[in-house]
Design a protein around this motif. Sequence first.
Motif, PDB file in Angstrom:
ATOM      1  N   ARG A   3       0.848  -1.197   0.000  1.00  0.00           N
ATOM      2  CA  ARG A   3       0.000   0.000   0.000  1.00  0.00           C
ATOM      3  C   ARG A   3       0.880   1.243   0.000  1.00  0.00           C
ATOM      4  O   ARG A   3       1.950   1.260   0.585  1.00  0.00           O
ATOM      5  CB  ARG A   3      -0.878   0.015   1.252  1.00  0.00           C
ATOM      6  N   THR A   4       0.412   2.288  -0.650  1.00  0.00           N
ATOM      7  CA  THR A   4       1.138   3.557  -0.618  1.00  0.00           C
ATOM      8  C   THR A   4       0.767   4.305   0.661  1.00  0.00           C
ATOM      9  O   THR A   4      -0.340   4.149   1.178  1.00  0.00           O
ATOM     10  CB  THR A   4       0.785   4.432  -1.839  1.00  0.00           C
ATOM     11  N   LYS A   5       1.692   5.108   1.128  1.00  0.00           N
ATOM     12  CA  LYS A   5       1.425   5.896   2.331  1.00  0.00           C
ATOM     13  C   LYS A   5       0.344   6.920   2.028  1.00  0.00           C
ATOM     14  O   LYS A   5       0.338   7.535   0.975  1.00  0.00           O
ATOM     15  CB  LYS A   5       2.693   6.601   2.796  1.00  0.00           C
ATOM     16  N   GLU A   6      -0.551   7.094   2.969  1.00  0.00           N
ATOM     17  CA  GLU A   6      -1.636   8.044   2.807  1.00  0.00           C
ATOM     18  C   GLU A   6      -1.331   9.365   3.508  1.00  0.00           C
ATOM     19  O   GLU A   6      -2.219  10.154   3.760  1.00  0.00           O
ATOM     20  CB  GLU A   6      -2.941   7.439   3.319  1.00  0.00           C
ATOM     21  N   PHE A   7      -0.069   9.588   3.829  1.00  0.00           N
ATOM     22  CA  PHE A   7       0.364  10.828   4.450  1.00  0.00           C
ATOM     23  C   PHE A   7       1.758  11.142   3.943  1.00  0.00           C
ATOM     24  O   PHE A   7       2.455  10.277   3.417  1.00  0.00           O
ATOM     25  CB  PHE A   7       0.345  10.726   5.978  1.00  0.00           C
ATOM     26  N   ILE A  39      -2.163  10.622  12.080  1.00  0.00           N
ATOM     27  CA  ILE A  39      -1.922   9.308  11.471  1.00  0.00           C
ATOM     28  C   ILE A  39      -1.892   8.253  12.565  1.00  0.00           C
ATOM     29  O   ILE A  39      -1.683   8.555  13.742  1.00  0.00           O
ATOM     30  CB  ILE A  39      -0.612   9.273  10.649  1.00  0.00           C
ATOM     31  N   SER A  43       1.264   3.377  11.595  1.00  0.00           N
ATOM     32  CA  SER A  43       1.939   4.119  10.517  1.00  0.00           C
ATOM     33  C   SER A  43       3.159   4.868  11.056  1.00  0.00           C
ATOM     34  O   SER A  43       4.184   4.976  10.376  1.00  0.00           O
ATOM     35  CB  SER A  43       0.972   5.099   9.857  1.00  0.00           C
TER      36      SER A  43
END
Length: 194
Positions: A3-7, A39, A43
């Motif tokens: 998954r790509t980081k969402e932050f 976050i 994470s």
Amino acid sequence: MARTKEFDPEAALQSALELFWQRGYEATSMADLVEHLGIGRASIYATFGNKHELYLKAMDRYVEGRDQLLIAELSQPGPVLPAVRAVVRRFASEATSLEGRLRGCLITNTATELAPHDPAAARRVELSWDHIETPLHSALIRAQAQGELPEDRDPRALARMLLVMFQGVRVVGKASSDPARVRDAAEQALTLLD
């Protein structure tokens, strides 16, 4: 597929730096970091490691910005002592500013809070101090070579005295309601350059 980081990790690190700088290490909990950064705990751990590792990374970020300014100020061509005097006065002014009174210097804060019992933090404090002392020392050698600083003065000892004075004015500036204490100390230190 990962998954790509969402932050944005850089923005999160800057936000953590601001929180640690405002509250200190011990007074900042992981719950505070989760709330402030917006976050999740997992994470934070996956990106930065534990709270201590995040603090050390925040210290590194802080030092990066500070060092560049000092080097730029002290490496200008021409007479050196006016630049050194300006740096001393800037440190004194920052120490007595509203921000200086509220937050102080992250490195000085770390030196008093963590360095006595945290070897990793102590190493970063020492490294930060080296990054102040070295350009001061180089500038004072140049000043002496250009005839601005008397031959009987020791550039290394003067650089160390200024470093220690900077740390002291940061502590006094944060704790005292009288900015004259810091200004007077800075001006007295400057007389040693004459």
